[in-house]
Design a protein around this motif. Sequence first.
Motif, PDB file in Angstrom:
ATOM      1  N   ARG A 123       0.880  -1.070   0.163  1.00 57.72           N
ATOM      2  CA  ARG A 123      -0.149  -0.199   0.154  1.00 57.72           C
ATOM      3  C   ARG A 123       0.982   1.474  -0.078  1.00 57.72           C
ATOM      4  NH1 ARG A 123      -2.402  -2.194   5.544  1.00 57.72           N
ATOM      5  NH2 ARG A 123      -0.235  -2.059   4.990  1.00 57.72           N
ATOM      6  N   VAL A 124       0.436   1.814  -0.602  1.00 59.90           N
ATOM      7  CA  VAL A 124       1.401   3.049  -0.751  1.00 59.90           C
ATOM      8  C   VAL A 124       0.798   4.524  -0.848  1.00 59.90           C
ATOM      9  CG1 VAL A 124       3.469   3.845  -2.743  1.00 59.90           C
ATOM     10  CG2 VAL A 124       3.395   2.045  -3.088  1.00 59.90           C
ATOM     11  N   LEU A 125       1.459   5.470  -0.332  1.00 58.05           N
ATOM     12  CA  LEU A 125       0.525   7.203  -0.189  1.00 58.05           C
ATOM     13  C   LEU A 125       1.304   7.298  -0.433  1.00 58.05           C
ATOM     14  CD1 LEU A 125      -1.360   8.989   1.180  1.00 58.05           C
ATOM     15  CD2 LEU A 125       0.136   8.518   3.432  1.00 58.05           C
ATOM     16  N   ILE A 126       1.086   8.952  -1.707  1.00 54.95           N
ATOM     17  CA  ILE A 126       2.160   9.319  -1.699  1.00 54.95           C
ATOM     18  C   ILE A 126       1.535  10.854  -1.498  1.00 54.95           C
ATOM     19  CG2 ILE A 126       1.111   9.543  -4.347  1.00 54.95           C
ATOM     20  CD1 ILE A 126       4.667  10.112  -5.369  1.00 54.95           C
TER      21      ILE A 126
ATOM     22  N   GLU B 223      -2.233  -0.753  -4.255  1.00 51.11           N
ATOM     23  CA  GLU B 223      -3.105   0.376  -3.944  1.00 51.11           C
ATOM     24  C   GLU B 223      -2.253   1.636  -3.860  1.00 51.11           C
ATOM     25  OE1 GLU B 223      -5.613   2.385  -0.916  1.00 51.11           O
ATOM     26  OE2 GLU B 223      -4.471   1.093   0.526  1.00 51.11           O
ATOM     27  N   LEU B 224      -2.907   3.130  -4.285  1.00 52.25           N
ATOM     28  CA  LEU B 224      -2.066   4.143  -5.049  1.00 52.25           C
ATOM     29  C   LEU B 224      -2.955   5.057  -4.002  1.00 52.25           C
ATOM     30  CD1 LEU B 224       0.895   5.674  -5.497  1.00 52.25           C
ATOM     31  CD2 LEU B 224      -0.271   6.081  -7.516  1.00 52.25           C
ATOM     32  N   VAL B 225      -2.622   6.225  -2.968  1.00 50.10           N
ATOM     33  CA  VAL B 225      -2.957   7.223  -2.875  1.00 50.10           C
ATOM     34  C   VAL B 225      -2.635   7.712  -2.279  1.00 50.10           C
ATOM     35  CG1 VAL B 225      -4.489   7.725  -0.760  1.00 50.10           C
ATOM     36  CG2 VAL B 225      -4.534   5.484  -1.234  1.00 50.10           C
ATOM     37  N   ILE B 226      -3.318   9.073  -3.197  1.00 55.68           N
ATOM     38  CA  ILE B 226      -2.663  10.190  -3.416  1.00 55.68           C
ATOM     39  C   ILE B 226      -3.179  11.379  -2.802  1.00 55.68           C
ATOM     40  CG2 ILE B 226      -1.944  12.641  -5.057  1.00 55.68           C
ATOM     41  CD1 ILE B 226      -2.163  10.204  -7.562  1.00 55.68           C
TER      42      ILE B 226
ATOM     43  N   LEU C  66      -5.281  14.532 -10.858  1.00 53.10           N
ATOM     44  CA  LEU C  66      -4.239  13.162 -11.224  1.00 53.10           C
ATOM     45  C   LEU C  66      -4.369  11.905 -10.409  1.00 53.10           C
ATOM     46  CD1 LEU C  66      -0.775  14.495  -9.779  1.00 53.10           C
ATOM     47  CD2 LEU C  66      -1.400  14.537 -11.764  1.00 53.10           C
ATOM     48  N   ALA C  67      -5.139  10.970  -9.979  1.00 56.28           N
ATOM     49  CA  ALA C  67      -5.698   9.993  -9.395  1.00 56.28           C
ATOM     50  C   ALA C  67      -6.586   9.457 -10.993  1.00 56.28           C
ATOM     51  CB  ALA C  67      -6.750   9.595  -8.456  1.00 56.28           C
ATOM     52  N   THR C  68      -7.270  10.389 -11.043  1.00 56.48           N
ATOM     53  CA  THR C  68      -8.345   9.899 -12.801  1.00 56.48           C
ATOM     54  C   THR C  68      -6.906   9.887 -13.788  1.00 56.48           C
ATOM     55  OG1 THR C  68      -9.797  11.762 -11.853  1.00 56.48           O
ATOM     56  CG2 THR C  68      -9.919  10.196 -14.059  1.00 56.48           C
ATOM     57  N   LEU C  69      -6.270  10.676 -14.108  1.00 63.05           N
ATOM     58  CA  LEU C  69      -5.408  10.388 -15.288  1.00 63.05           C
ATOM     59  C   LEU C  69      -4.609   9.446 -14.946  1.00 63.05           C
ATOM     60  CD1 LEU C  69      -3.658  12.994 -17.141  1.00 63.05           C
ATOM     61  CD2 LEU C  69      -2.378  12.792 -15.536  1.00 63.05           C
TER      62      LEU C  69
ATOM     63  N   ALA D  79      -0.981  -1.212 -15.411  1.00 64.40           N
ATOM     64  CA  ALA D  79      -1.558  -2.358 -14.746  1.00 64.40           C
ATOM     65  C   ALA D  79      -3.331  -1.695 -14.257  1.00 64.40           C
ATOM     66  CB  ALA D  79      -0.947  -2.460 -13.221  1.00 64.40           C
ATOM     67  N   SER D  80      -3.206  -2.174 -13.622  1.00 65.42           N
ATOM     68  CA  SER D  80      -4.980  -2.110 -12.793  1.00 65.42           C
ATOM     69  C   SER D  80      -5.102  -1.904 -11.615  1.00 65.42           C
ATOM     70  CB  SER D  80      -6.175  -3.026 -13.545  1.00 65.42           C
ATOM     71  OG  SER D  80      -5.914  -3.763 -13.408  1.00 65.42           O
ATOM     72  N   VAL D  81      -4.054  -0.941 -11.198  1.00 63.62           N
ATOM     73  CA  VAL D  81      -3.792  -1.005  -9.501  1.00 63.62           C
ATOM     74  C   VAL D  81      -5.354   0.524  -9.352  1.00 63.62           C
ATOM     75  CG1 VAL D  81      -2.287   0.295  -7.993  1.00 63.62           C
ATOM     76  CG2 VAL D  81      -1.521  -1.215  -9.920  1.00 63.62           C
ATOM     77  N   PRO D  82      -5.922   0.196  -7.997  1.00 68.47           N
ATOM     78  CA  PRO D  82      -6.757   1.319  -7.774  1.00 68.47           C
ATOM     79  C   PRO D  82      -6.028   2.160  -7.069  1.00 68.47           C
ATOM     80  CG  PRO D  82      -6.568  -0.987  -6.671  1.00 68.47           C
ATOM     81  CD  PRO D  82      -5.650  -0.589  -6.967  1.00 68.47           C
ATOM     82  N   VAL D  83      -6.794   3.632  -8.077  1.00 67.08           N
ATOM     83  CA  VAL D  83      -5.731   4.935  -6.568  1.00 67.08           C
ATOM     84  C   VAL D  83      -6.771   5.739  -6.898  1.00 67.08           C
ATOM     85  CG1 VAL D  83      -4.131   7.157  -8.272  1.00 67.08           C
ATOM     86  CG2 VAL D  83      -3.984   4.470  -9.283  1.00 67.08           C
ATOM     87  N   GLN D  84      -6.953   6.260  -5.836  1.00 71.42           N
ATOM     88  CA  GLN D  84      -7.980   7.347  -5.235  1.00 71.42           C
ATOM     89  C   GLN D  84      -6.790   8.906  -4.988  1.00 71.42           C
ATOM     90  OE1 GLN D  84     -10.603   6.442  -1.661  1.00 71.42           O
ATOM     91  NE2 GLN D  84      -9.065   4.555  -1.296  1.00 71.42           N
TER      92      GLN D  84
END
Length: 277
Positions: free
Chosen positions: A122-125, A146-149, A160-163, A170-175
């Motif tokens: 789980r990655v948070l930026i 997952e990647l959370v911005i 940015l999440a939509t972009l 890949a199909s990583v969930p981005v929020q």
Amino acid sequence: MTDRYAVIGNPIEQSKSPLIHTAFAQVTGQDIEYTKLLAPLGGFAMVVDAFRTSGGRGMNVTAPFKLDAFAYATDLAPSAQMAGAVNAMKFEGGKVYAENFDGVGLVRDLLHNLACPLKGRRVLILGAGGATRGALLPLLAEAPAELVIVNRTVVKAETLATLAQKHQMASVPVQGLGYAALQGQAFDVVLNATSSSLTAELPPLPVSVFAPGCLAYDLTYGKGLTPFLKLASESGVTRLADGVGMLAEQAAEAFAWWRGVRPDTTSVIQQLTIPLR
Ligand code: ATR
């Protein structure tokens, strides 16, 4: 004949790029000269034109010219298009090839120097500016869980999440979230890509974000224990890193692109490392 390269910025005195590239040239036996170029604000194209006319082969680009370089380039690599900014250029005849190696440099540092795999984690930026934008696709290519911005201005994180969702392979969930929405969430890797460390400010981050065994990474270089790293340390995080490895790795990527040989970064990183305290 010696091939000439340079880093362009304003200010430029602080740049470590000449030191790094000169060290790379020594270990790889490449005959290059690498200098600093100060361009006046509004004078980017004029200075680059003159450098190209005098035989310059390539350039690194630092603040505040990464967008000027984006506009100046004739051929933008996907990394530069996605980042919306350029940090390296190669000149061939009338062509100006442009890349952005910051994101790939960050990921190489995480994987190879810090032995921090991203797959399934789980990655948070933190932040939704240029630094985050450049890092998104290289991070997603490693298939985290997952990647959370997160950003103060939430709409920028959402955009940015939509972009990122649209462009990733890949199909990583981005929020994209605001800081308040992080309450109770925990991450394995927390990356500070805001500019807060430059002004010694602390992003409004709940300490619950640091999962046990988490790596806290500040993309800023040379500021020691930034408020972000201090918060992580006080919350029990023992794996702390700043952007020195990212700096060296993005330089190695540019060097390989220009010269066809990838230098080892170990000794440059050792030389530039500042204790985190
Ligand atoms: P860069 O190109 O270095 O990413 P930028 O595009 O100006 O710089 O973006 C700076 C980022 O740092 C933004 O996401 C900004 O948040 P806002 O969009 O809400 O302004 C973030 N930032 C700067 N100072 C911050 C602070 N003290 N706390 C949290 N975020 C901060």
